[in-house]
Design an enzyme around this catalytic site. Structure first.
Site, PDB file in Angstrom:
ATOM      1  CE  LYS A 239      -3.627  -1.962   2.575  1.00  0.00           C
ATOM      2  NZ  LYS A 239      -4.085  -2.189   3.467  1.00  0.00           N
ATOM      3  NE  ARG A 240       6.316   0.271   3.034  1.00  0.00           N
ATOM      4  CZ  ARG A 240       7.614  -0.055   1.457  1.00  0.00           C
ATOM      5  NH1 ARG A 240       8.250   1.592   0.931  1.00  0.00           N
ATOM      6  NH2 ARG A 240       7.713  -0.470   1.369  1.00  0.00           N
TER       7      ARG A 240
END
Ligand code: GLU
Length: 477
Positions: A239-240
Protein backbone atom coordinates in the site's frame (compact mmCIF):
# COMPACT_ATOMS: atom_id res chain seq x y z
CA UNK A 1 -1.09 -35.58 -20.65
CA UNK A 2 -3.33 -35.44 -17.58
CA UNK A 3 -5.80 -32.60 -17.28
CA UNK A 4 -4.07 -29.56 -15.76
CA UNK A 5 -5.56 -28.68 -12.38
CA UNK A 6 -4.53 -25.41 -10.71
CA UNK A 7 -5.73 -23.58 -7.66
CA UNK A 8 -5.84 -20.22 -5.99
CA UNK A 9 -5.80 -20.49 -2.19
CA UNK A 10 -6.09 -17.03 -0.62
CA UNK A 11 -6.13 -16.50 3.12
CA UNK A 12 -9.12 -14.25 3.85
CA UNK A 13 -7.22 -11.92 6.14
CA UNK A 14 -7.44 -8.94 3.78
CA UNK A 15 -8.82 -7.80 0.44
CA UNK A 16 -7.53 -9.21 -2.85
CA UNK A 17 -4.48 -7.16 -3.76
CA UNK A 18 -2.47 -6.81 -6.93
CA UNK A 19 -0.05 -9.64 -6.05
CA UNK A 20 -2.80 -12.09 -5.15
CA UNK A 21 -4.79 -11.10 -8.21
CA UNK A 22 -1.82 -11.84 -10.44
CA UNK A 23 -1.35 -15.27 -8.84
CA UNK A 24 -5.04 -16.03 -9.32
CA UNK A 25 -4.86 -14.81 -12.90
CA UNK A 26 -1.84 -16.92 -13.83
CA UNK A 27 -3.46 -20.04 -12.37
CA UNK A 28 -6.71 -19.29 -14.16
CA UNK A 29 -4.95 -18.62 -17.47
CA UNK A 30 -2.78 -21.71 -17.22
CA UNK A 31 -5.85 -23.87 -16.57
CA UNK A 32 -7.84 -22.21 -19.38
CA UNK A 33 -4.97 -22.47 -21.86
CA UNK A 34 -4.75 -26.21 -21.22
CA UNK A 35 -8.51 -26.68 -20.98
CA UNK A 36 -7.93 -27.76 -17.42
CA UNK A 37 -9.58 -26.96 -14.13
CA UNK A 38 -9.15 -24.00 -11.78
CA UNK A 39 -10.07 -24.51 -8.13
CA UNK A 40 -10.68 -21.87 -5.48
CA UNK A 41 -9.87 -22.69 -1.89
CA UNK A 42 -10.20 -20.33 1.05
CA UNK A 43 -7.40 -20.90 3.55
CA UNK A 44 -9.17 -19.78 6.68
CA UNK A 45 -7.48 -21.98 9.29
CA UNK A 46 -6.37 -18.88 11.17
CA UNK A 47 -9.83 -18.21 12.55
CA UNK A 48 -8.77 -15.08 14.44
CA UNK A 49 -7.43 -13.26 11.40
CA UNK A 50 -9.83 -14.64 8.78
CA UNK A 51 -13.28 -13.24 8.18
CA UNK A 52 -16.33 -13.93 6.09
CA UNK A 53 -16.30 -10.31 5.02
CA UNK A 54 -12.82 -10.67 3.49
CA UNK A 55 -13.80 -13.95 1.85
CA UNK A 56 -16.77 -12.20 0.24
CA UNK A 57 -14.56 -9.33 -0.85
CA UNK A 58 -12.06 -11.73 -2.47
CA UNK A 59 -14.82 -13.63 -4.27
CA UNK A 60 -16.32 -10.37 -5.48
CA UNK A 61 -12.95 -9.18 -6.80
CA UNK A 62 -12.33 -12.46 -8.62
CA UNK A 63 -15.77 -12.38 -10.09
CA UNK A 64 -15.24 -8.82 -11.31
CA UNK A 65 -11.89 -9.79 -12.87
CA UNK A 66 -13.70 -12.63 -14.62
CA UNK A 67 -11.52 -15.29 -13.00
CA UNK A 68 -14.25 -17.85 -12.67
CA UNK A 69 -13.40 -21.02 -10.84
CA UNK A 70 -14.57 -24.50 -11.81
CA UNK A 71 -14.66 -25.93 -8.30
CA UNK A 72 -15.04 -24.49 -4.85
CA UNK A 73 -14.72 -22.35 -2.97
CA UNK A 74 -13.58 -24.97 -0.51
CA UNK A 75 -13.02 -23.77 3.03
CA UNK A 76 -10.14 -25.19 5.01
CA UNK A 77 -11.95 -24.42 8.26
CA UNK A 78 -14.44 -27.18 7.38
CA UNK A 79 -11.75 -29.76 6.63
CA UNK A 80 -9.89 -30.11 9.93
CA UNK A 81 -11.07 -33.70 10.28
CA UNK A 82 -9.23 -34.63 7.09
CA UNK A 83 -6.02 -32.94 8.18
CA UNK A 84 -6.09 -34.75 11.52
CA UNK A 85 -6.66 -38.08 9.79
CA UNK A 86 -3.50 -37.58 7.77
CA UNK A 87 -1.46 -36.43 10.76
CA UNK A 88 -2.66 -39.49 12.71
CA UNK A 89 -1.70 -41.73 9.80
CA UNK A 90 1.83 -40.29 9.81
CA UNK A 91 2.00 -40.85 13.58
CA UNK A 92 0.89 -44.45 13.16
CA UNK A 93 3.51 -45.09 10.49
CA UNK A 94 6.22 -43.60 12.68
CA UNK A 95 6.72 -40.77 10.17
CA UNK A 96 5.70 -38.11 12.68
CA UNK A 97 6.04 -37.78 16.43
CA UNK A 98 4.84 -35.85 19.46
CA UNK A 99 7.15 -33.21 20.84
CA UNK A 100 6.87 -31.69 24.30
CA UNK A 101 9.45 -28.92 23.90
CA UNK A 102 8.12 -25.51 24.85
CA UNK A 103 8.33 -22.56 22.45
CA UNK A 104 11.08 -21.09 24.67
CA UNK A 105 13.10 -24.31 24.50
CA UNK A 106 12.74 -24.41 20.72
CA UNK A 107 13.80 -20.78 20.49
CA UNK A 108 16.89 -21.57 22.60
CA UNK A 109 17.78 -24.44 20.22
CA UNK A 110 17.44 -22.16 17.23
CA UNK A 111 19.59 -19.55 18.89
CA UNK A 112 22.22 -22.13 19.73
CA UNK A 113 22.38 -23.35 16.13
CA UNK A 114 22.57 -19.74 14.94
CA UNK A 115 25.44 -18.99 17.33
CA UNK A 116 27.27 -22.04 16.01
CA UNK A 117 26.97 -20.66 12.50
CA UNK A 118 24.30 -23.20 11.51
CA UNK A 119 20.82 -22.82 10.17
CA UNK A 120 18.47 -22.11 13.14
CA UNK A 121 16.29 -25.17 13.64
CA UNK A 122 14.61 -27.52 16.08
CA UNK A 123 17.25 -30.03 17.26
CA UNK A 124 15.09 -33.19 17.22
CA UNK A 125 15.17 -33.71 21.02
CA UNK A 126 11.81 -35.55 21.08
CA UNK A 127 12.33 -37.42 17.80
CA UNK A 128 13.14 -40.77 19.33
CA UNK A 129 11.33 -40.42 22.70
CA UNK A 130 8.13 -42.12 21.57
CA UNK A 131 5.96 -39.57 23.39
CA UNK A 132 2.18 -39.80 23.25
CA UNK A 133 -0.34 -36.93 23.09
CA UNK A 134 -0.50 -34.46 25.95
CA UNK A 135 -1.21 -30.81 26.73
CA UNK A 136 1.15 -28.39 25.04
CA UNK A 137 2.51 -31.08 22.71
CA UNK A 138 2.88 -30.55 18.97
CA UNK A 139 3.25 -33.15 16.23
CA UNK A 140 6.36 -32.92 14.07
CA UNK A 141 7.35 -34.59 10.82
CA UNK A 142 10.27 -36.99 11.07
CA UNK A 143 12.18 -35.38 8.23
CA UNK A 144 15.14 -37.13 6.59
CA UNK A 145 18.46 -36.30 8.24
CA UNK A 146 20.62 -36.62 5.16
CA UNK A 147 20.38 -36.40 1.41
CA UNK A 148 18.75 -33.71 -0.65
CA UNK A 149 15.24 -32.66 -1.51
CA UNK A 150 15.15 -31.89 -5.19
CA UNK A 151 12.36 -30.60 -7.39
CA UNK A 152 12.01 -29.05 -10.83
CA UNK A 153 10.49 -25.61 -10.84
CA UNK A 154 8.70 -24.90 -14.12
CA UNK A 155 9.96 -21.32 -14.02
CA UNK A 156 13.14 -21.31 -11.97
CA UNK A 157 14.54 -24.69 -12.99
CA UNK A 158 15.93 -27.33 -10.65
CA UNK A 159 16.04 -26.56 -6.95
CA UNK A 160 17.91 -28.76 -4.46
CA UNK A 161 17.97 -28.29 -0.70
CA UNK A 162 20.25 -30.13 1.68
CA UNK A 163 17.98 -32.03 4.09
CA UNK A 164 20.24 -31.06 6.98
CA UNK A 165 18.93 -27.54 6.49
CA UNK A 166 15.32 -28.64 7.00
CA UNK A 167 14.07 -29.44 10.46
CA UNK A 168 11.29 -31.60 11.84
CA UNK A 169 8.67 -28.97 11.22
CA UNK A 170 5.34 -28.83 13.03
CA UNK A 171 2.25 -30.44 11.47
CA UNK A 172 -0.19 -29.97 14.34
CA UNK A 173 0.12 -27.14 16.83
CA UNK A 174 -0.36 -27.43 20.59
CA UNK A 175 -3.84 -25.90 20.18
CA UNK A 176 -4.72 -28.84 17.92
CA UNK A 177 -4.78 -26.84 14.68
CA UNK A 178 -3.01 -28.11 11.56
CA UNK A 179 -0.22 -25.98 10.11
CA UNK A 180 -0.29 -24.36 6.68
CA UNK A 181 2.22 -26.82 5.18
CA UNK A 182 0.23 -29.86 6.28
CA UNK A 183 -3.19 -28.52 5.28
CA UNK A 184 -2.01 -27.23 1.91
CA UNK A 185 -0.41 -30.54 0.92
CA UNK A 186 -3.40 -32.63 2.02
CA UNK A 187 -5.76 -30.33 0.13
CA UNK A 188 -3.68 -29.97 -3.00
CA UNK A 189 -3.26 -33.76 -3.18
CA UNK A 190 -6.88 -34.66 -2.43
CA UNK A 191 -8.18 -32.01 -4.82
CA UNK A 192 -6.06 -33.47 -7.60
CA UNK A 193 -4.07 -30.28 -8.09
CA UNK A 194 -1.08 -31.04 -10.26
CA UNK A 195 0.35 -27.57 -10.87
CA UNK A 196 1.18 -25.28 -7.97
CA UNK A 197 1.76 -21.84 -9.39
CA UNK A 198 2.43 -19.20 -6.73
CA UNK A 199 4.61 -16.31 -5.65
CA UNK A 200 8.23 -17.07 -4.89
CA UNK A 201 7.72 -15.84 -1.32
CA UNK A 202 6.57 -19.45 -0.77
CA UNK A 203 9.72 -21.02 -2.18
CA UNK A 204 11.09 -21.87 1.25
CA UNK A 205 7.95 -23.92 1.96
CA UNK A 206 8.29 -26.03 -1.16
CA UNK A 207 10.98 -28.51 0.04
CA UNK A 208 8.94 -29.07 3.21
CA UNK A 209 5.86 -29.73 1.13
CA UNK A 210 7.83 -32.09 -1.12
CA UNK A 211 8.82 -34.07 2.02
CA UNK A 212 5.17 -34.24 3.03
CA UNK A 213 4.12 -35.50 -0.40
CA UNK A 214 6.69 -38.27 -0.01
CA UNK A 215 5.69 -39.14 3.56
CA UNK A 216 1.98 -39.20 2.74
CA UNK A 217 2.67 -41.19 -0.45
CA UNK A 218 0.95 -38.61 -2.60
CA UNK A 219 1.91 -37.97 -6.19
CA UNK A 220 4.01 -34.85 -6.33
CA UNK A 221 2.65 -31.91 -8.36
CA UNK A 222 4.70 -29.58 -10.55
CA UNK A 223 5.80 -26.37 -8.89
CA UNK A 224 6.16 -22.98 -10.57
CA UNK A 225 7.22 -19.93 -8.57
CA UNK A 226 6.68 -16.51 -10.06
CA UNK A 227 8.82 -13.56 -8.98
CA UNK A 228 7.25 -11.02 -6.66
CA UNK A 229 5.91 -7.70 -7.85
CA UNK A 230 8.03 -4.83 -6.53
CA UNK A 231 7.37 -1.17 -5.96
CA UNK A 232 9.48 1.46 -7.77
CA UNK A 233 11.91 1.38 -4.81
CA UNK A 234 12.48 -2.36 -5.54
CA UNK A 235 10.86 -3.36 -2.25
CA UNK A 236 7.92 -5.72 -2.20
CA UNK A 237 4.82 -3.95 -3.56
CA UNK A 238 2.52 -2.70 -0.84
CA UNK A 239 0.00 0.00 0.00
CA UNK A 240 2.96 2.25 0.71
CA UNK A 241 3.54 2.38 -3.04
CA UNK A 242 -0.04 3.42 -3.64
CA UNK A 243 -1.03 -0.09 -4.75
CA UNK A 244 -4.68 -0.67 -4.04
CA UNK A 245 -6.95 -3.63 -3.64
CA UNK A 246 -8.61 -4.96 -6.79
CA UNK A 247 -11.97 -3.55 -5.72
CA UNK A 248 -10.41 -0.12 -5.24
CA UNK A 249 -9.13 -0.27 -8.82
CA UNK A 250 -12.69 -1.11 -9.83
CA UNK A 251 -13.99 1.92 -7.92
CA UNK A 252 -11.35 4.15 -9.54
CA UNK A 253 -12.62 3.20 -12.96
CA UNK A 254 -10.19 0.55 -14.16
CA UNK A 255 -11.52 -2.16 -16.44
CA UNK A 256 -11.16 -5.82 -15.51
CA UNK A 257 -9.80 -6.72 -18.96
CA UNK A 258 -7.19 -3.97 -18.69
CA UNK A 259 -6.09 -4.92 -15.19
CA UNK A 260 -5.68 -8.51 -16.32
CA UNK A 261 -3.75 -7.40 -19.38
CA UNK A 262 -1.45 -5.29 -17.24
CA UNK A 263 -0.94 -7.91 -14.55
CA UNK A 264 -0.08 -10.71 -16.92
CA UNK A 265 2.53 -8.56 -18.61
CA UNK A 266 4.33 -8.22 -15.27
CA UNK A 267 6.79 -10.98 -16.00
CA UNK A 268 5.19 -12.57 -19.04
CA UNK A 269 5.52 -11.58 -22.67
CA UNK A 270 4.54 -12.61 -26.15
CA UNK A 271 6.88 -10.90 -28.59
CA UNK A 272 6.48 -7.17 -28.13
CA UNK A 273 2.70 -7.23 -27.99
CA UNK A 274 1.37 -5.05 -25.15
CA UNK A 275 -2.39 -5.23 -25.52
CA UNK A 276 -4.29 -8.49 -25.31
CA UNK A 277 -7.88 -9.51 -25.14
CA UNK A 278 -8.86 -12.17 -22.65
CA UNK A 279 -9.20 -14.70 -25.48
CA UNK A 280 -5.73 -13.88 -26.82
CA UNK A 281 -4.25 -14.37 -23.37
CA UNK A 282 -5.90 -17.76 -22.99
CA UNK A 283 -4.58 -18.76 -26.38
CA UNK A 284 -1.03 -17.49 -25.89
CA UNK A 285 -0.30 -17.99 -22.21
CA UNK A 286 2.41 -20.53 -21.38
CA UNK A 287 4.97 -20.65 -18.62
CA UNK A 288 7.86 -20.78 -21.13
CA UNK A 289 7.82 -17.05 -21.60
CA UNK A 290 7.50 -16.25 -17.91
CA UNK A 291 10.42 -14.18 -16.63
CA UNK A 292 12.61 -15.30 -13.75
CA UNK A 293 13.28 -11.95 -12.19
CA UNK A 294 11.08 -9.62 -10.18
CA UNK A 295 9.10 -6.95 -11.95
CA UNK A 296 8.23 -3.44 -10.93
CA UNK A 297 4.66 -2.16 -10.72
CA UNK A 298 4.17 0.85 -12.94
CA UNK A 299 1.03 2.90 -12.40
CA UNK A 300 1.51 4.96 -15.56
CA UNK A 301 1.71 1.86 -17.69
CA UNK A 302 -1.44 0.50 -16.05
CA UNK A 303 -3.20 3.78 -16.84
CA UNK A 304 -2.04 3.59 -20.43
CA UNK A 305 -3.22 0.00 -20.83
CA UNK A 306 -6.54 0.94 -19.24
CA UNK A 307 -6.96 3.91 -21.57
CA UNK A 308 -6.32 1.69 -24.57
CA UNK A 309 -8.87 -0.87 -23.41
CA UNK A 310 -11.36 1.87 -22.66
CA UNK A 311 -11.23 3.05 -26.25
CA UNK A 312 -12.22 -0.39 -27.50
CA UNK A 313 -15.54 -0.46 -25.66
CA UNK A 314 -18.69 0.44 -27.62
CA UNK A 315 -19.92 3.81 -26.26
CA UNK A 316 -23.38 2.41 -25.60
CA UNK A 317 -21.80 -0.05 -23.14
CA UNK A 318 -20.18 2.81 -21.23
CA UNK A 319 -23.26 5.00 -20.91
CA UNK A 320 -24.73 3.17 -17.91
CA UNK A 321 -21.33 3.16 -16.20
CA UNK A 322 -21.01 6.91 -16.75
CA UNK A 323 -24.48 7.57 -15.33
CA UNK A 324 -23.71 5.54 -12.21
CA UNK A 325 -20.47 7.40 -11.64
CA UNK A 326 -22.19 10.76 -12.11
CA UNK A 327 -24.98 9.74 -9.73
CA UNK A 328 -22.30 8.85 -7.19
CA UNK A 329 -21.11 12.44 -7.52
CA UNK A 330 -24.58 13.72 -6.78
CA UNK A 331 -25.42 14.37 -10.44
CA UNK A 332 -28.48 12.29 -11.24
CA UNK A 333 -29.80 14.30 -14.18
CA UNK A 334 -28.19 12.49 -17.13
CA UNK A 335 -30.54 10.16 -18.96
CA UNK A 336 -29.49 7.22 -21.10
CA UNK A 337 -29.75 9.08 -24.42
CA UNK A 338 -27.72 12.07 -23.15
CA UNK A 339 -25.07 9.75 -21.68
CA UNK A 340 -24.73 7.94 -24.99
CA UNK A 341 -23.96 11.24 -26.68
CA UNK A 342 -21.46 12.32 -24.01
CA UNK A 343 -19.40 9.12 -24.00
CA UNK A 344 -17.88 9.34 -27.52
CA UNK A 345 -16.52 12.80 -26.73
CA UNK A 346 -14.77 11.74 -23.56
CA UNK A 347 -13.76 8.19 -24.38
CA UNK A 348 -10.69 9.20 -26.42
CA UNK A 349 -9.64 11.66 -23.68
CA UNK A 350 -9.88 9.37 -20.66
CA UNK A 351 -7.69 6.65 -19.24
CA UNK A 352 -10.16 5.51 -16.60
CA UNK A 353 -13.91 5.55 -16.14
CA UNK A 354 -13.44 7.95 -13.24
CA UNK A 355 -11.54 10.37 -15.46
CA UNK A 356 -14.39 10.10 -17.90
CA UNK A 357 -16.93 10.89 -15.18
CA UNK A 358 -14.78 13.77 -13.95
CA UNK A 359 -14.71 15.28 -17.42
CA UNK A 360 -18.45 14.72 -17.83
CA UNK A 361 -19.35 16.75 -14.76
CA UNK A 362 -20.08 19.94 -16.71
CA UNK A 363 -22.42 18.09 -19.05
CA UNK A 364 -24.35 16.83 -16.04
CA UNK A 365 -24.44 20.03 -14.00
CA UNK A 366 -27.42 22.34 -14.04
CA UNK A 367 -26.64 25.63 -15.77
CA UNK A 368 -26.73 27.55 -12.48
CA UNK A 369 -24.17 25.17 -10.96
CA UNK A 370 -21.43 25.70 -13.51
CA UNK A 371 -18.70 27.43 -11.53
CA UNK A 372 -17.13 30.49 -13.13
CA UNK A 373 -13.82 31.75 -11.91
CA UNK A 374 -14.17 35.59 -11.78
CA UNK A 375 -10.57 36.05 -12.87
CA UNK A 376 -11.14 33.89 -15.90
CA UNK A 377 -14.30 35.85 -16.76
CA UNK A 378 -12.42 39.15 -16.46
CA UNK A 379 -9.67 37.92 -18.70
CA UNK A 380 -11.76 36.41 -21.48
CA UNK A 381 -15.02 38.40 -21.36
CA UNK A 382 -13.72 41.79 -22.40
CA UNK A 383 -16.21 44.48 -23.37
CA UNK A 384 -15.62 43.79 -27.05
CA UNK A 385 -15.98 40.02 -26.63
CA UNK A 386 -19.15 40.42 -24.65
CA UNK A 387 -20.68 42.33 -27.54
CA UNK A 388 -19.73 39.60 -29.98
CA UNK A 389 -21.03 36.92 -27.65
CA UNK A 390 -24.40 38.63 -27.20
CA UNK A 391 -24.74 38.87 -30.95
CA UNK A 392 -23.72 35.24 -31.41
CA UNK A 393 -26.10 34.13 -28.68
CA UNK A 394 -29.01 35.61 -30.61
CA UNK A 395 -27.92 33.80 -33.75
CA UNK A 396 -27.55 30.50 -31.94
CA UNK A 397 -31.02 30.88 -30.45
CA UNK A 398 -32.41 31.29 -33.93
CA UNK A 399 -30.41 28.44 -35.47
CA UNK A 400 -32.88 25.81 -36.68
CA UNK A 401 -30.57 22.87 -36.92
CA UNK A 402 -28.25 22.70 -33.91
CA UNK A 403 -25.84 20.21 -35.48
CA UNK A 404 -22.09 20.65 -35.46
CA UNK A 405 -22.06 21.35 -39.19
CA UNK A 406 -24.71 24.07 -38.92
CA UNK A 407 -22.93 25.68 -35.96
CA UNK A 408 -19.63 25.64 -37.82
CA UNK A 409 -21.21 27.33 -40.80
CA UNK A 410 -22.87 29.93 -38.61
CA UNK A 411 -19.66 30.70 -36.79
CA UNK A 412 -17.61 30.87 -39.98
CA UNK A 413 -19.98 33.50 -41.33
CA UNK A 414 -19.92 35.36 -38.03
CA UNK A 415 -16.13 35.42 -37.85
CA UNK A 416 -15.87 36.66 -41.40
CA UNK A 417 -18.44 39.38 -40.83
CA UNK A 418 -16.74 40.60 -37.66
CA UNK A 419 -13.26 39.89 -38.96
CA UNK A 420 -12.09 38.10 -35.83
CA UNK A 421 -10.21 34.85 -35.25
CA UNK A 422 -11.90 31.68 -34.01
CA UNK A 423 -9.47 31.39 -31.11
CA UNK A 424 -10.60 34.68 -29.56
CA UNK A 425 -14.22 33.77 -29.36
CA UNK A 426 -13.81 30.02 -28.80
CA UNK A 427 -12.24 30.36 -25.37
CA UNK A 428 -14.96 32.49 -23.75
CA UNK A 429 -17.61 30.20 -25.25
CA UNK A 430 -15.81 27.16 -23.85
CA UNK A 431 -15.59 28.77 -20.43
CA UNK A 432 -19.27 29.67 -20.54
CA UNK A 433 -20.30 26.13 -21.43
CA UNK A 434 -17.95 24.18 -19.18
CA UNK A 435 -16.51 26.53 -16.56
CA UNK A 436 -13.08 25.35 -17.74
CA UNK A 437 -10.40 26.27 -20.22
CA UNK A 438 -10.09 22.73 -21.65
CA UNK A 439 -12.82 20.53 -23.02
CA UNK A 440 -13.59 18.35 -26.02
CA UNK A 441 -14.04 20.15 -29.35
CA UNK A 442 -16.29 23.18 -29.08
CA UNK A 443 -18.85 22.28 -31.73
CA UNK A 444 -19.22 18.68 -30.66
CA UNK A 445 -19.63 19.85 -27.08
CA UNK A 446 -22.32 22.32 -28.14
CA UNK A 447 -24.12 19.72 -30.18
CA UNK A 448 -24.22 17.30 -27.24
CA UNK A 449 -25.26 20.00 -24.78
CA UNK A 450 -28.03 21.02 -27.16
CA UNK A 451 -29.41 24.46 -27.88
CA UNK A 452 -31.12 25.05 -24.52
CA UNK A 453 -28.14 24.30 -22.34
CA UNK A 454 -25.71 26.05 -24.69
CA UNK A 455 -27.64 29.28 -24.87
CA UNK A 456 -28.60 29.28 -21.18
CA UNK A 457 -24.97 28.86 -20.19
CA UNK A 458 -23.79 31.59 -22.54
CA UNK A 459 -26.42 33.92 -21.15
CA UNK A 460 -25.50 33.14 -17.56
CA UNK A 461 -21.76 33.59 -18.19
CA UNK A 462 -22.47 36.96 -19.83
CA UNK A 463 -24.55 38.05 -16.86
CA UNK A 464 -21.87 36.96 -14.43
CA UNK A 465 -19.19 38.65 -16.51
CA UNK A 466 -21.18 41.88 -16.36
CA UNK A 467 -21.22 41.55 -12.57
CA UNK A 468 -17.58 40.78 -12.20
CA UNK A 469 -16.65 43.39 -14.83
CA UNK A 470 -18.48 46.07 -12.82
CA UNK A 471 -16.72 45.02 -9.67
CA UNK A 472 -13.31 45.38 -11.29
CA UNK A 473 -14.37 48.68 -12.81
CA UNK A 474 -15.46 50.09 -9.46
CA UNK A 475 -12.40 48.63 -7.75
CA UNK A 476 -10.15 50.47 -10.16
CA UNK A 477 -11.87 53.83 -9.75
N1 GLU B 1 -2.87 -19.27 1.72
C1 GLU B 1 -1.55 -19.12 1.23
C2 GLU B 1 -1.31 -17.66 0.91
O1 GLU B 1 -2.28 -16.92 0.77
C3 GLU B 1 -1.38 -20.00 0.00
C4 GLU B 1 0.02 -20.28 -0.36
C5 GLU B 1 0.14 -21.32 -1.45
O2 GLU B 1 -0.15 -21.00 -2.61
O3 GLU B 1 0.50 -22.45 -1.14
O4 GLU B 1 -0.20 -17.21 0.82
Amino acid sequence: MNEIVTRFPPSPTGHLHIGGARTALLNWLYARHHQGKFILRIEDTDTERSSREMTDSILQAMDWLGLHWDEGPYFQSTRFELYHQHIDWLLEKGLAYYCSCTPDEVEAMRQKAWNAGEKPKYDGSCRELGLGPGPGRVVRLKAPLSGQTVYQDLIKGQNAVDNRELDDFVLRRADNTPTYNLAVVVDDALMGINTILRGDDHISNTPKQVLLYQALQFERPSFAHVPMILGPDKKRLSKRHGAMSVLEYKARGYLPGALINYLVRLGWSSGDQELFTREELIEKFTLNSMGKSACVFNQEKLDWVNGRHLKQIPPSDLAAELRTRLRNRGLPGVDEAYAEKIVPLLQPRSQTLEQMAEQAVFFAQETEDIPYDPEMLDKFFTTELKQYLRDLLGRLERLQDFSQAAQEELLAEFLQEKDIKFKRIAQPIRIALTGKKASPGLFETMEVLGRDRTTARLRRALTQAEGSGKQTASAST
